[in-house]
Enzyme design. Structure first.
Site, mmCIF file in Angstrom:
data_model
loop_
_atom_site.group_PDB
_atom_site.id
_atom_site.type_symbol
_atom_site.label_atom_id
_atom_site.label_comp_id
_atom_site.label_asym_id
_atom_site.label_seq_id
_atom_site.Cartn_x
_atom_site.Cartn_y
_atom_site.Cartn_z
ATOM 1 C CG HIS A 70 15.860 1.257 0.117
ATOM 2 N ND1 HIS A 70 14.539 1.352 0.516
ATOM 3 C CD2 HIS A 70 16.379 0.212 0.816
ATOM 4 C CE1 HIS A 70 14.267 0.417 1.414
ATOM 5 N NE2 HIS A 70 15.375 -0.278 1.614
ATOM 6 C CE1 TYR A 133 9.926 9.101 -1.062
ATOM 7 C CE2 TYR A 133 9.788 9.501 1.302
ATOM 8 C CZ TYR A 133 9.567 8.676 0.199
ATOM 9 O OH TYR A 133 8.990 7.443 0.373
#
Length: 471
Positions: A70, A133
């Protein structure tokens, strides 16, 4: 085993902006500790200050869990909390490096900064793996994403565990091959004053670039109360303020003074706040009117401003505001010539009609054509030149307005001696209404912009070229 005691080290990869970072992990028999993101140390080590606003965690039960490729419209800092992952990154940004692949393993002692538009995928190599993240934008259903099939033959990713043996979602399996991927374009650039002289020159310079947006005051008024929400500002990399209040004489009136401060200072301050908050580069155009014109020799970027009139005061104040923005370019210029009514066109028309004008001869400077000003802006943005203030004008021998008028007469085939000199005081002696004081010396030193790799055109040669376009 996680490596302990590494030095904080930043390593570039084959994908521009994709940075692998070795992290210091401190551990013993009890476990370990690390600074997952430490802004001061990591920026000093060479990482960009990407401004994270959200922290996410992905937990994976089994070995071989594989997440699809992605590419998102934001930057991402990926670090393992426990376990180990194999990471694959594919550049899905429009440009020469589209399709470039980079792979590596990440454990708690290694992290990676993934820039906007680079596709990322992770395969767990240990059970109970969790990675965290940080991202510098909030998820939005309106954002533009790109996806790539994990098994694309062109990318040819060497997965440690064959894809036929791992857990993959049906959605990830259905993503397109590289040849069918829609690349993620660059962040947008907003040009304010898109119908003005500089705005038109920027339109010509950028052509039909889809990522450049032009506005007028009717589209976007800097004085509106909802400016902070008028755009999704995280989608912009730069704002070019090509709009300003420039009626120098009218600025000396009560009404004009208010308009000048509103446009050149209050509106600029609003832009500065937005640029600072969202990490946007703010490009601002300044003026020789910030000086009183009494210096002997050329004005440098480090010279103190001493404006004579209201217009110059507002420009000096606007410059000071923009200088507080971490990412800014201020282009100080003089005697701007572009599309529409201007001094050169007026002189050419007078010459054609056989009129012998009296022109100011005690103001000295250099012409700046909007095509050159636009060129300098594009150069600073594309070359990542050091932020700050740059003088940008034409080059060559300084001239007075009367000298330039004589050059126009000569280049258009008319008698230069038809132009006679008057002083500034004589020229405005019979003018009605307030008259703004003009700096007599408007010559700007060009050393810094030349050191940044941009070469100014000789003002006389540029004048000759310009006259061919209006004849």
């Amino acid at each position: 085993m996680t490596s302990f005691g590494k030095a904080l080290t930043v390593t570039e990869t084959s994908i521009p902006g994709l940075l692998v970072v070795d992290l210091p992990v401190h551990g013993d028999s009890r476990g370990w500790f690390k600074e997952n993101w430490q802004r001061e140390k990591m920026v000093a080590a060479g990482l960009p200050d990407f401004g994270p606003v959200q922290n996410n965690i992905s937990f994976n039960d089994a070995i071989g869990t594989t997440r699809g490729i992605h590419a998102e419209p934001w930057d991402k800092w990926v670090s393992v909390a426990t376990g180990k992952i194999f990471g694959a990154w594919v550049d899905l940004r429009a440009g020469e490096t589209f399709g470039t692949v980079f792979t590596t393993e990440i454990d708690p002692s290694r992290a990676i900064l993934v820039p906007r538009g680079v596709g990322n995928s992770y395969q767990t190599l240990e059970a109970d793996t969790a990675y965290t993240y940080l991202v510098n934008d909030h998820w939005s259903p309106d954002a533009k994403y790109s996806f790539l099939n994990l098994a694309d033959e062109t990318a040819a990713i060497a997965w440690p565990i064959p894809l036929s043996e791992v857990e993959i979602s049906a959605k990830d399996l259905a993503h397109p091959r590289l040849a069918d991927v829609t690349p993620i374009g660059p962040k947008k650039i907003l040009v304010l004053g898109g119908s003005g002289q500089l705005g038109l020159a920027l339109r010509e310079a950028w052509g039909d670039a889809e990522h450049v947006e032009y506005t007028t005051r009717e589209d976007l008024d800097l004085r509106t109360a909802d400016l902070a929400t008028a755009r999704r500002w995280r989608d912009y990399s730069a704002i070019i303020n090509a709009a300003a209040y420039t009626a120098v004489d009218l600025a000396e009136t009560p009404e004009g003074r208010g308009d000048a401060w509103a446009s050149n200072v209050t509106g600029v301050a609003a832009l500065a706040r937005i640029a600072t908050e969202h990490g946007i580069t703010l490009v601002h155009v300044s003026s020789d009117y910030v000086f009183d014109g009494t210096k002997t020799g050329q004005y440098c970027e480090t010279d103190a401003v001493q404006p004579l009139g209201v217009y110059g005061q507002t420009k000096a104040a606007g410059d000071a505001v923009v200088a507080t923005v971490p990412r800014h370019y201020i282009l100080r210029t003089s005697w701007v010539i572009g599309e529409g009514r201007n001094f050169v066109r007026t002189m050419a028309s007078l010459a054609e009609r056989g009129i012998a004008p009296k022109v100011v001869g005690d103001q000295v400077g250099r012409l700046t054509f909007t095509t050159d000003l636009a060129s300098a802006i594009l150069h600073l943005l594309s070359s990542a030149a050091p932020f700050g203030l740059y003088n940008v004008t034409g080059a060559g021998e300084p001239r007075s307005w009367a000298d330039i008028a004589r050059a126009v007469y000569r280049l258009t085939g008319h008698e230069p001696s038809a132009v006679s000199d008057v002083t500034t005081a004589q020229y405005f002696a019979d003018q009605a209404g307030p008259i703004a004081p003009r700096p007599l010396n408007s010559v700007l030193d060009l050393t810094r912009i030349e050191a940044a790799g941009w070469t100014p055109r000789d003002a006389d040669e540029a004048l000759e070229a310009y006259l061919t376009t209006i004849s």
